[in-house]
Design an enzyme around this catalytic site. Sequence first.
Site, short mmCIF file in Angstrom:
data_model
loop_
_atom_site.label_atom_id
_atom_site.label_comp_id
_atom_site.label_asym_id
_atom_site.label_seq_id
_atom_site.Cartn_x
_atom_site.Cartn_y
_atom_site.Cartn_z
N ALA A 89 0.87 -1.17 0.00
CA ALA A 89 0.00 0.00 0.00
C ALA A 89 0.90 1.23 0.00
O ALA A 89 2.07 1.16 0.43
CB ALA A 89 -0.88 -0.01 1.24
N GLY A 148 0.63 -4.93 1.15
CA GLY A 148 -0.59 -4.96 0.35
C GLY A 148 -0.37 -5.60 -1.02
O GLY A 148 -1.31 -6.11 -1.62
N GLU A 155 -0.76 -9.19 -0.39
CA GLU A 155 -2.19 -9.41 -0.11
C GLU A 155 -3.02 -9.34 -1.39
O GLU A 155 -3.96 -10.12 -1.59
CB GLU A 155 -2.67 -8.38 0.92
CG GLU A 155 -2.03 -8.62 2.28
CD GLU A 155 -2.29 -7.47 3.26
OE1 GLU A 155 -1.98 -6.32 2.92
OE2 GLU A 155 -2.82 -7.75 4.34
N GLU A 206 4.72 -5.01 7.21
CA GLU A 206 4.01 -3.91 7.88
C GLU A 206 4.50 -3.67 9.30
O GLU A 206 4.51 -2.55 9.80
CB GLU A 206 2.49 -4.19 7.91
CG GLU A 206 1.80 -4.11 6.56
CD GLU A 206 1.78 -5.43 5.79
OE1 GLU A 206 2.58 -6.33 6.09
OE2 GLU A 206 0.93 -5.55 4.89
C1 HXC Z 1 5.10 4.30 -1.29
C2 HXC Z 1 7.02 3.32 -2.10
C3 HXC Z 1 6.63 2.07 -1.53
C4 HXC Z 1 5.39 2.02 -0.81
C5 HXC Z 1 8.52 1.82 -2.54
N1 HXC Z 1 8.18 3.10 -2.71
N2 HXC Z 1 7.59 1.17 -1.81
N3 HXC Z 1 6.25 4.41 -1.98
N4 HXC Z 1 4.68 3.16 -0.72
N5 HXC Z 1 4.94 0.89 -0.29
C6 HXC Z 1 8.91 4.13 -3.43
C7 HXC Z 1 10.13 4.63 -2.67
O1 HXC Z 1 9.74 5.61 -1.72
C8 HXC Z 1 10.97 5.19 -3.79
O2 HXC Z 1 10.49 6.44 -4.19
C9 HXC Z 1 10.70 4.25 -4.92
O3 HXC Z 1 9.46 3.58 -4.62
C10 HXC Z 1 11.77 3.19 -5.07
O4 HXC Z 1 11.93 2.55 -3.83
P1 HXC Z 1 13.37 2.29 -3.16
O5 HXC Z 1 13.13 2.03 -1.72
O6 HXC Z 1 14.32 3.39 -3.51
O7 HXC Z 1 13.83 0.95 -3.92
P2 HXC Z 1 14.78 -0.19 -3.37
O8 HXC Z 1 15.94 0.39 -2.64
O9 HXC Z 1 15.05 -1.07 -4.55
O10 HXC Z 1 13.92 -0.99 -2.31
C11 HXC Z 1 12.81 -1.71 -2.72
C12 HXC Z 1 11.93 -2.10 -1.48
C13 HXC Z 1 11.63 -0.82 -0.66
C14 HXC Z 1 12.67 -3.11 -0.62
C15 HXC Z 1 10.65 -2.73 -2.01
O11 HXC Z 1 11.14 0.20 -1.54
C16 HXC Z 1 10.62 -1.01 0.43
O12 HXC Z 1 10.98 -1.56 1.50
N6 HXC Z 1 9.39 -0.55 0.23
C17 HXC Z 1 8.36 -0.58 1.23
C18 HXC Z 1 7.84 -1.98 1.40
C19 HXC Z 1 6.76 -2.02 2.47
O13 HXC Z 1 7.02 -1.70 3.65
N7 HXC Z 1 5.52 -2.40 2.11
C20 HXC Z 1 4.44 -2.46 3.01
C21 HXC Z 1 3.69 -1.15 2.92
S1 HXC Z 1 2.40 -1.05 4.13
P3 HXC Z 1 11.26 7.82 -3.80
O14 HXC Z 1 10.54 8.85 -4.63
O15 HXC Z 1 11.03 7.98 -2.34
O16 HXC Z 1 12.68 7.61 -4.17
C22 HXC Z 1 1.18 -1.99 3.48
C23 HXC Z 1 -0.01 -2.05 4.34
C24 HXC Z 1 -1.02 -2.96 3.77
O17 HXC Z 1 1.28 -2.51 2.43
C25 HXC Z 1 -2.23 -2.87 4.59
C26 HXC Z 1 -3.45 -3.08 3.83
C27 HXC Z 1 -3.39 -2.91 2.39
#
Ligand code: HXC
Length: 257
Positions: free
Chosen positions: A65, A108, A111, A131
């Site tokens: 998400a 998400g 999911e 999360e």
């Molecule tokens: C918003 C995101 C994002 C996310 C990545 N980006 N994941 N933006 N929401 N979930 C954005 C980053 O901010 C960045 O933009 C760009 O995508 C590239 O990401 P990087 O981190 O620079 O890439 P990398 O170093 O290759 O790492 C990849 C990654 C990491 C390991 C996937 O991006 C990451 O850990 N993302 C978050 C994963 C996460 O925690 N997901 C759960 C989300 S909560 P900018 O512009 O900043 O450079 C969730 C709740 C669900 O899903 C509940 C119900 C639906």
Amino acid sequence: MGYETIRVEKRGKVGLITLDRPKALNALNAQLISELSAALDSFETDDRIGCIVLTGSEKAFAAGADIKEMQPFDYPKSYMSDLITPWERVSTNRKPIIAAVAGYALGGGCELAMMCDFILAADTAKFGQPEITLGTMPGSGGTQRLTRFVGKSKAMEMCLTGRMMDAQEAERSGLVSRVVPADDLLEEAMKAAEKIADFSLPVVMMTKESVNRAYETTLAEGIRFERRLFHATFGTEDQSEGMTAFIEKRAPQFRNK
Ligand code: HXC
């Protein structure tokens, strides 16, 4: 309809939806979920479509998400806006949806893949529920569907530690149906979808409904539900055609009736 966060194509009888927010690794924001719902609605009501493929990019199916969108939310806002409920449109679609996953399927994103009917994974796929690392927890079925797919111990470990699993582990533990080389992912997903779309659509839909019932009811009720639908297939022209074609040693011509 013009979409900004997804690409939508019809390829014969298959509806192909590609998540398309590359700069955010396909993070799932409200606009994307709304566009995805609209695309699924249009395929569900389109008689010419028999199966749907949902995919992302080489690097990410979806990295979760959209954290930037959710970050300012407080409890009343998340409750009043019914955050996440619109995602359910994916799991209520009556036609089969294949998730073709390469790269990250996190939070998400994992999911969303699990809401589909089966997951075909590229050898680059990585699944996880991180999360907990953000001070929250899965909110779109992760604690429930992942537990049903991979069992309590692995689901608990993934949700409590945020550890990712690779494609091989995902296949071993029953999360994905098959792992294929990344270069072949879309082709393999399309092949499976085309095969499904060539069968009798009402029978395909009944089969999907019946398998899904296994997650919602007791074994005895599920068996009874299946029996009713099995009997119902004998009310279709396609059942008659399928069995007649077998006896006549020819390929069936299903008319989806
Ligand atoms: C918003 C995101 C994002 C996310 C990545 N980006 N994941 N933006 N929401 N979930 C954005 C980053 O901010 C960045 O933009 C760009 O995508 C590239 O990401 P990087 O981190 O620079 O890439 P990398 O170093 O290759 O790492 C990849 C990654 C990491 C390991 C996937 O991006 C990451 O850990 N993302 C978050 C994963 C996460 O925690 N997901 C759960 C989300 S909560 P900018 O512009 O900043 O450079 C969730 C709740 C669900 O899903 C509940 C119900 C639906």
